[in-house]
Design an enzyme around this catalytic site. Sequence first.
Site, short mmCIF file in Angstrom:
data_model
loop_
_atom_site.label_atom_id
_atom_site.label_comp_id
_atom_site.label_asym_id
_atom_site.label_seq_id
_atom_site.Cartn_x
_atom_site.Cartn_y
_atom_site.Cartn_z
N LYS A 62 1.00 -1.25 -0.21
CA LYS A 62 0.38 0.08 -0.04
C LYS A 62 1.03 1.09 -0.47
O LYS A 62 1.82 1.91 0.64
CB LYS A 62 -0.77 -0.13 0.89
CG LYS A 62 -1.28 1.39 1.12
CD LYS A 62 -3.04 1.44 2.93
CE LYS A 62 -1.86 2.55 3.24
NZ LYS A 62 -1.78 3.63 3.01
N GLU A 73 10.55 0.32 10.50
CA GLU A 73 11.73 1.96 10.13
C GLU A 73 11.12 2.67 10.28
O GLU A 73 10.15 3.50 9.41
CB GLU A 73 12.55 1.43 8.18
CG GLU A 73 13.09 2.17 8.09
CD GLU A 73 13.56 4.12 8.06
OE1 GLU A 73 13.50 4.47 9.21
OE2 GLU A 73 12.89 4.02 7.15
N CYS A 86 13.45 10.50 7.46
CA CYS A 86 13.54 10.18 8.51
C CYS A 86 15.04 9.94 9.22
O CYS A 86 15.08 10.34 10.77
CB CYS A 86 12.94 8.82 8.11
SG CYS A 86 13.95 7.50 7.10
N GLU A 124 10.13 14.07 15.83
CA GLU A 124 10.82 14.75 14.22
C GLU A 124 9.71 16.33 14.08
O GLU A 124 8.83 15.88 13.98
CB GLU A 124 10.04 13.57 13.63
CG GLU A 124 10.58 12.27 13.44
CD GLU A 124 10.85 11.66 12.91
OE1 GLU A 124 8.90 10.74 13.00
OE2 GLU A 124 10.95 10.92 12.30
P1 NDP Z 1 2.44 7.39 9.30
O1 NDP Z 1 2.73 6.96 9.76
O2 NDP Z 1 0.56 7.82 9.43
O3 NDP Z 1 1.92 6.91 7.63
C1 NDP Z 1 2.97 6.19 7.20
C2 NDP Z 1 1.62 4.61 6.23
O4 NDP Z 1 1.21 3.91 6.51
C3 NDP Z 1 0.91 5.56 5.47
O5 NDP Z 1 1.00 4.66 4.09
C4 NDP Z 1 -0.11 6.06 6.32
O6 NDP Z 1 -1.12 5.96 5.45
C5 NDP Z 1 -0.23 4.36 7.31
N1 NDP Z 1 -0.66 4.18 8.23
C6 NDP Z 1 -1.17 4.80 8.49
N2 NDP Z 1 -1.96 4.32 9.54
C7 NDP Z 1 -2.02 2.66 9.99
C8 NDP Z 1 -1.92 1.52 10.55
N3 NDP Z 1 -3.15 2.11 11.42
N4 NDP Z 1 -1.93 0.79 9.89
C9 NDP Z 1 -1.23 0.86 8.31
N5 NDP Z 1 -1.06 1.52 7.90
C10 NDP Z 1 -1.23 2.89 8.23
O7 NDP Z 1 2.71 8.52 8.92
P2 NDP Z 1 2.25 10.06 8.46
O8 NDP Z 1 1.38 10.46 7.43
O9 NDP Z 1 0.74 10.41 9.43
O10 NDP Z 1 2.71 11.17 8.53
C11 NDP Z 1 3.74 12.20 10.31
C12 NDP Z 1 4.08 11.41 11.14
O11 NDP Z 1 5.43 10.61 10.97
C13 NDP Z 1 5.37 12.69 10.02
O12 NDP Z 1 5.40 14.24 9.91
C14 NDP Z 1 7.02 12.18 10.30
O13 NDP Z 1 7.63 12.73 11.90
C15 NDP Z 1 6.67 10.69 9.98
N6 NDP Z 1 6.79 10.12 9.20
C16 NDP Z 1 8.12 9.29 9.48
C17 NDP Z 1 8.51 8.27 8.48
C18 NDP Z 1 9.44 7.77 7.77
O14 NDP Z 1 9.81 7.41 7.19
N7 NDP Z 1 9.97 6.89 9.08
C19 NDP Z 1 7.75 9.12 6.97
C20 NDP Z 1 6.71 9.50 6.94
C21 NDP Z 1 6.06 10.29 8.31
P3 NDP Z 1 -1.78 6.89 4.36
O15 NDP Z 1 -1.08 8.12 4.41
O16 NDP Z 1 -2.59 7.19 3.25
O17 NDP Z 1 -2.68 7.54 5.49
#
Ligand code: NDP
Length: 793
Positions: free
Chosen positions: A192, A266, A300, A397
């Site tokens: 996804k 990760e 990240c 972050e």
């Molecule tokens: P999320 O962790 O929510 O999103 C990452 C992925 O997980 C997306 O595909 C999201 O779907 C999906 N997701 C969300 N909730 C669930 C769940 N309960 N079960 C399974 N999958 C899920 O990050 P955000 O986009 O909300 O970003 C928020 C903060 O997270 C950022 O500001 C940053 O601080 C951090 N972040 C860190 C990342 C990294 O690489 N370590 C990457 C992205 C964010 P969808 O987005 O489609 O809703």
Amino acid sequence: MPSIKDIMQTMEYGPAPESNSEVRAWLDERAAGLGHFINGRFTAPGDDLIEVVNPATEEVIGRVPKGVAADVDAAVRAARAALPKWAALSGFERARYLYAIARHIQKRERFFAVLETMDNGKTIRETRDIDIPLVARHFYHHAGWAELVDDEFPDHTPVGVCGQIIPWNFPLLMLAWKVAPALAAGNTVVLKPADLTPMTASAFAELLVEVGLPAGVVNIVHGDGETGAAIAGHADIDKVAFTGSTDVGRVIRRQIAGSGKKLSLELGGKSPFIVLEDADLDGAVEGVVDAIWFNQGEVCCAGSRILVQEGVARRFFEKLTQRMKTLRVGDPLDKTMDIGAVVSKKQLSRIEALLETGKAEGATLNVAPVELPKRGAFCAPGFFTGTASSHTVSQVEIFGPVATTQTFRTLGEAVALANDTRYGLAASVWSENVNRAIELAARVKAGVVWINGTNMFDAAAPFGGYRESGFGREGGRSGMLEYLALPADKKGKPRPAPTLVPQVQPFTGKADLPEIDITAKLYIGGKQARADGGQSYTVIGKSGQAIGQAGLANRKDVRNAVEAAGKATGWGNVTGHNRAQVLYFLAENLSQRRAEFAAALAASGASPKAEDEVELTIRRAFWYAAQADKFDGAVTATKSRHVTMTVNEPFGTMGIVAPDEAPLLSLLSLILPAIALGNRVVAVASQSHPLIAARLYQVLETSDIPGGVVNLLTGDRDVLARTLAEHDDVAALWYCGSEEGSAMVEKASVGNLKSTWSDYGRLRDWRDPKQGQGREFLRRACQVKTIWLPYGE
Ligand code: NDP
């Protein structure tokens, strides 16, 4: 439009937009919406669509459906059906598909780069020069692993159907990091993409059709967090791989606890960027550009906490301020831009709210003097001064182009500041003195350390975190192992419940064997210690008679043992050679007392062939002594002029919960690999046969094992396991118990997201070296740190 003469006066950049006409045409053809990609076909998009917005222009560029349970189910079924054939292909045949994918990506590099820029807002310079070339590199590299999987990973099999959930900050690159190793190892995939950035994943699916990848091997389901949760929670998924926020990582860990699904996480980071006084300051300033202003800071492993040695701090910040003034923010398709748009207006508000919090907490925000475009989600780059470790912006972050800063005086202080975070993803160290740089690299708790560099990635270099940045690695040999299983992971009959329930009772039996201690204590910090509650429980022997009493440890005893282990840090620093000597000595001491151990085991009734069990235990000690200075890291072939080292570092304090079967052999089969690699251990011995562990105290005492390195507790397995799982100073936990107990420890581990290894209540044949011994135990007893060291001018 200024004339060339004018430009020669001002030396301003002119606009240099990348053409997006090809991508626009592609998008126009798909304006009605992109469906899911299931079983080699695109589904009809339907009506309930998520709008995909270009954050730089606020235009809607596409629409994707929100996957529901039925879509996920169809995708998982397709992946399951495709699995046997895909897994049965020869490595060569799988390699050809991966190679074809790499070639097709390369042929289409510009298209993917432009599409990624329009979807995410990141600059074309980055998508063109970093993201997409790395995607191709990843598939090439893993074509190689596909080819070599049988040679390099004998006995391993694919894990099965993998559920993969990726974020929006490197959409296609994260897809490649997930899909390439999964396919190389013979797995099938349901992936996804993030709902904010689904476009390149759809274009990738079209590429798979062209390549002729068998239907069902890769399935892409669009949607949001609920869709992600449906994938992670699907009963027919064998492995979950997630990249995203630590909060969602925790949710997933809890959600799949006890399911037996393999998991790699990760997660977030708050990575230190450490500038020593002997650093090349101009180089370090350029480093900051790549550390926190690269990809709008939505990285990240961004170097988001700049730590500078006091003597050079003023000069460094002056230079940084000057450099910041030259940054260009604007249209990400313009090749002259350094910084594009952040991924969405919502993310921009989140960043802005955090910047306000930083200011309200007393820090000063220094921002680049840039004029931001009127439309779009743009954020001025900057850095805070006057930030302390306690400030919110130093701890969470920001995920935007703004770093915090602090100064330090000594190397020790730099280490303390660097490690003053719950995360441990990456670190950068800047120094012209290689000794100091490597010392810092060794002392920083992070999965990746770049020396005189930052944000470098390569398919051969394992990437992943310590602590709350997650567990598991992506890239290289370590990354492949996340997608492979061993026969011992799958086999095994259910383990019967312990035969003995620890109950506080006065001892009424008769210790008819004179050599059996009837009032065993616990072993904490190198000393025999009475259980905190002063309680013992009666142990029943072979023919049902009471043979002695074991200490009944409680939560306080666990805490005392963890504290004692926490103090024995010297063990992680002694050489492998020294640890080997100690383990050989332990084997020797055990050998001298083999008759006594065999008698005690026979009396316990736990071992049908007591002498064999003792003999195997001695051999196992020899085997791990041999491994103590041989379970090496490696130097991996990454970019030219880099020595990229992978080092196997101990976790620190590990919790170990041993099973009832083969109580001596199993206990030491778990403890020995952990201490061979430099960990300290708090081990819970067999609940039903605890007296054999008590007999080890004297062996440990006489084997030069420093106090606190091995701590042994006896009592109620699951009460003690829970406390270990919840303890924040326990970095990893191995649990051999029941199915429910496995679920319990995995759930209870979310506090510090410790790495866990549970057997889900399945018996292991500890006598079989393929199950009870091996590199897998050593691999699980360490975490890989990747250190990038450049050389040359
Ligand atoms: P999320 O962790 O929510 O999103 C990452 C992925 O997980 C997306 O595909 C999201 O779907 C999906 N997701 C969300 N909730 C669930 C769940 N309960 N079960 C399974 N999958 C899920 O990050 P955000 O986009 O909300 O970003 C928020 C903060 O997270 C950022 O500001 C940053 O601080 C951090 N972040 C860190 C990342 C990294 O690489 N370590 C990457 C992205 C964010 P969808 O987005 O489609 O809703």
